[in-house]
Design a protein around this motif. Structure first.
Motif, PDB file in Angstrom:
ATOM      1  N   LYS A   5       8.209   0.862   5.919  1.00 54.44           N
ATOM      2  CA  LYS A   5       6.929   0.549   5.271  1.00 54.44           C
ATOM      3  C   LYS A   5       6.557  -0.918   5.457  1.00 54.44           C
ATOM      4  CE  LYS A   5       6.820   4.223   1.874  1.00 54.44           C
ATOM      5  NZ  LYS A   5       6.809   4.569   0.439  1.00 54.44           N
ATOM      6  N   TRP A   9       3.238  -2.206   7.278  1.00 53.44           N
ATOM      7  CA  TRP A   9       2.332  -3.195   6.686  1.00 53.44           C
ATOM      8  C   TRP A   9       2.042  -4.303   7.698  1.00 53.44           C
ATOM      9  CZ3 TRP A   9       3.474  -8.403   5.824  1.00 53.44           C
ATOM     10  CH2 TRP A   9       2.500  -9.132   5.137  1.00 53.44           C
ATOM     11  N   ASP A  12      -0.272  -2.870  10.305  1.00 59.11           N
ATOM     12  CA  ASP A  12      -1.607  -2.626   9.732  1.00 59.11           C
ATOM     13  C   ASP A  12      -2.378  -3.928   9.527  1.00 59.11           C
ATOM     14  OD1 ASP A  12      -1.024   0.075   9.678  1.00 59.11           O
ATOM     15  OD2 ASP A  12      -0.708   0.156   7.498  1.00 59.11           O
ATOM     16  N   CYS A  51       2.994  -7.830  -0.445  1.00 55.63           N
ATOM     17  CA  CYS A  51       2.357  -7.079   0.648  1.00 55.63           C
ATOM     18  C   CYS A  51       1.110  -6.361   0.147  1.00 55.63           C
ATOM     19  CB  CYS A  51       3.326  -6.067   1.241  1.00 55.63           C
ATOM     20  SG  CYS A  51       4.653  -6.799   2.207  1.00 55.63           S
ATOM     21  N   ASN A  52       1.218  -5.742  -1.008  1.00 53.10           N
ATOM     22  CA  ASN A  52       0.069  -5.036  -1.574  1.00 53.10           C
ATOM     23  C   ASN A  52      -1.059  -6.002  -1.917  1.00 53.10           C
ATOM     24  OD1 ASN A  52       0.567  -2.087  -1.785  1.00 53.10           O
ATOM     25  ND2 ASN A  52       2.428  -2.819  -2.762  1.00 53.10           N
ATOM     26  N   ALA A  55      -2.702  -7.210   1.320  1.00 50.69           N
ATOM     27  CA  ALA A  55      -3.495  -6.132   1.907  1.00 50.69           C
ATOM     28  C   ALA A  55      -4.828  -5.953   1.176  1.00 50.69           C
ATOM     29  CB  ALA A  55      -2.703  -4.827   1.902  1.00 50.69           C
TER      30      ALA A  55
END
Length: 71
Positions: A5, A9, A12, A51-52, A55
């Motif tokens: 993941k 990330w 992405d 990371c969240n 993003a």
């Protein structure tokens, strides 16, 4: 967060290892260890949260209203 993941990330976000590490405030070597599964303690929850936030375009915490996101 799993190494898969974290690597997803990175892809992405279109970051190379250096850019991803810089955004997360860690060294490139540490980031590489995380994505390759070599981190002895796994990937910290704080990295998952960062990371969240990145993003979603959320920057560092600030007391100023314009930088605070209320959910």
């Amino acid at each position: 967060m799993t190494p898969y993941k974290l690597k997803k990330w990175q892809k992405d976000m279109d970051f190379n290892v250096q850019q991803a590490a810089e955004k997360l405030g860690i060294t490139s070597a540490t980031f590489y260890n995380y994505i390759s599964g070599k981190g002895k303690l796994g990937i910290p929850h704080s990295i998952d949260l960062a990371c969240n936030a990145i993003a979603k375009g959320i920057g560092p915490y600030s007391k100023e209203k314009e930088n605070v996101l209320c959910l």
